[in-house]
Scaffold this motif. Structure first.
Motif, short mmCIF file in Angstrom:
data_model
loop_
_atom_site.label_atom_id
_atom_site.label_comp_id
_atom_site.label_asym_id
_atom_site.label_seq_id
_atom_site.Cartn_x
_atom_site.Cartn_y
_atom_site.Cartn_z
N ARG A 1 -2.74 87.48 44.47
CA ARG A 1 -3.74 87.56 45.54
C ARG A 1 -4.75 88.67 45.26
O ARG A 1 -5.97 88.48 45.32
CB ARG A 1 -3.06 87.83 46.87
CG ARG A 1 -2.42 86.63 47.55
CD ARG A 1 -1.64 87.07 48.78
NE ARG A 1 -1.19 85.94 49.57
CZ ARG A 1 -1.86 85.41 50.59
NH1 ARG A 1 -3.02 85.92 50.92
NH2 ARG A 1 -1.38 84.40 51.26
N PHE B 1 -6.84 88.00 41.97
CA PHE B 1 -7.81 86.94 42.17
C PHE B 1 -8.98 87.45 43.02
O PHE B 1 -10.15 87.20 42.71
CB PHE B 1 -7.15 85.74 42.86
CG PHE B 1 -7.96 84.48 42.80
CD1 PHE B 1 -7.65 83.49 41.89
CD2 PHE B 1 -9.04 84.29 43.64
CE1 PHE B 1 -8.40 82.33 41.82
CE2 PHE B 1 -9.80 83.14 43.58
CZ PHE B 1 -9.48 82.15 42.66
N SER B 2 -8.65 88.17 44.07
CA SER B 2 -9.70 88.65 44.97
C SER B 2 -10.67 89.59 44.26
O SER B 2 -11.89 89.49 44.42
CB SER B 2 -9.06 89.36 46.17
OG SER B 2 -10.04 89.78 47.09
N LEU C 1 -2.92 80.32 40.07
CA LEU C 1 -2.76 79.47 41.25
C LEU C 1 -1.33 78.91 41.37
O LEU C 1 -1.06 78.11 42.26
CB LEU C 1 -3.75 78.30 41.21
CG LEU C 1 -5.23 78.67 41.12
CD1 LEU C 1 -6.09 77.43 41.25
CD2 LEU C 1 -5.61 79.70 42.16
N TYR D 1 -3.94 79.28 48.36
CA TYR D 1 -4.30 78.31 47.32
C TYR D 1 -5.62 77.62 47.68
O TYR D 1 -6.50 77.45 46.83
CB TYR D 1 -3.17 77.30 47.17
CG TYR D 1 -3.48 76.15 46.25
CD1 TYR D 1 -3.55 76.32 44.88
CD2 TYR D 1 -3.69 74.87 46.76
CE1 TYR D 1 -3.82 75.26 44.03
CE2 TYR D 1 -3.97 73.80 45.93
CZ TYR D 1 -4.03 74.00 44.56
OH TYR D 1 -4.32 72.95 43.73
N CYS E 1 -8.53 79.88 47.18
CA CYS E 1 -8.86 79.99 45.76
C CYS E 1 -9.66 78.77 45.29
O CYS E 1 -10.66 78.92 44.57
CB CYS E 1 -7.59 80.12 44.93
SG CYS E 1 -6.68 81.65 45.19
#
Length: 361
Positions: A154, A157-158, A174, A182, A185
């Motif tokens: 998390r 990805f952010s 993912l 998900y 994303c």
């Protein structure tokens, strides 16, 4: 006119030494290994291009080199041979990639953003969006080493999607997390696709690959087995997995053992000779083909071992340090040692007391 591309890799190989101990690794760095250390080639001559605005999927069984290739493209690790031409800034999303375990989530946000070239005012402006997207609550203020794999994904990805990279590399990011995250994303990735950003998507989920990717590259035990339209490559890969699952346990082991042995037995010199012969046929009037090929393979490579000049310099410095230590221990002056070198092994037994000490007495 040549087709525009964002990523181009040519003749990429990646070698790993299979050290058994840390001492073997240290000896190899200083070129002190007398016995041959086993090698494993994670990649064996991969060449491909990714067009601007394209989403390229990387598929293949575990250990085939997908993550190695994505890490080389993003600049995390160097290749052993070949050239990597990346036109733009990359941001890689993988579970825990680039996150420092001893730092808090908040500190990692600032660190990774700074490493991507953002200034502190720019990071401050993005901070609320990054924190909101990650949605990890009070864990934001805890060390990342206490995070679950989903929380690391998390946060990573952010950060990656908010620094606005030219090229986004997603490596199994993912595969963890709940359905709500998900979907967030997917929405963000679709935004990037709409903005014509270039994406490299590594995944074992063929459904995700079919949904997102324009083309797919099948990496098969270190080689580029196939690259082309998504439906065709994914279809052929499904046939392979169906065939593999139909084998007996012994047949599976034999197949995997053979493929891994091929990766251990890969001969990079023979690979170089093959390229040289092919180019010589294409350029019969070029007398510098061999040197051109060598430059292409090794010209942009960062060596992970000490070069011969550096080894010689290191040994020279070490010998000098040991020499001056011996002179100091002997109790003789440097001038006296130079005049009579044998004195270095004949230490003086006289204790010389500084004048200041005598004056105190």
């Amino acid at each position: 006119m040549a087709e525009e591309y964002k990523i181009k890799v040519q003749n990429i190989t990646k070698e790993y030494d299979l050290f058994k101990t840390q001492s073997e690794k240290l000896k190899s760095f200083f070129a002190l290994n007398r016995k041959e250390v086993p090698h494993f080639w994670s990649l064996m001559g991969v060449s491909l291009t990714v067009k601007a605005g394209e989403t390229l999927g990387l598929i293949g069984v575990n250990g085939s080199g997908k993550s190695t290739l994505s890490n080389i493209i993003s600049g995390i690790i160097p290749q052993t041979t070949g050239t990597v031409d990346v036109k733009g800034d990359t941001s890689i999303i993988a579970i825990g990639a680039g996150l420092r375990g001893n730092l808090t989530g908040l500190e990692n946000i600032r660190l990774k953003a700074l490493m991507q070239g953002l200034t502190n005012p720019e990071i401050d402006a993005l901070m609320d969006d990054i924190v909101s997207f990650a949605d990890i609550g009070d864990f934001l203020y805890q060390p990342v080493k206490s995070y679950s794999s989903g929380m690391k994904s998390r946060l990573g990805f952010s950060i990656a999607v908010h620094v606005n990279p030219d090229i986004l590399i997603i490596d199994e990011a993912l595969s963890v997390g709940d359905d709500t995250f998900y979907q967030k994303c997917l929405d963000k990735i679709n935004e990037f696709k709409a903005e014509k950003k270039t994406i490299v998507f590594v995944s074992h989920s063929l459904k995700q690959v079919e949904m997102m990717c324009d083309r797919v590259a099948w990496i098969h035990y270190g080689t580029l087995h196939q690259i082309g339209e998504t439906d065709e490559v994914v279809g052929d890969y499904r046939k392979f997995t169906k065939w593999f699952k139909g084998l007996t346990k012994k047949e599976k082991q034999q197949f995997q053992l053979k493929m891994k042995q091929d990766q251990k037995n890969f001969d990079v010199e023979a690979f170089q000779n093959e390229i040289t012969e092919a180019r010589q046929k294409a350029e019969p009037d070029n007398p510098h083909v061999a040197s051109d090929v060598k430059r292409d393979l090794y010209g942009s490579v960062i060596s992970e071992k000490m070069s011969k000049p550096n080894i010689i310099l290191t040994w020279a410095v070490l010998i000098l340090v040991l020499f001056f230590c011996a002179v100091n221990v002997s109790g003789h002056s440097l001038t006296e040692i130079i005049k009579n070198p044998i004195r270095i092994v004949q230490p003086t037994h006289t204790l010389h007391v500084p004048d200041q000490v005598n004056q105190i007495k």
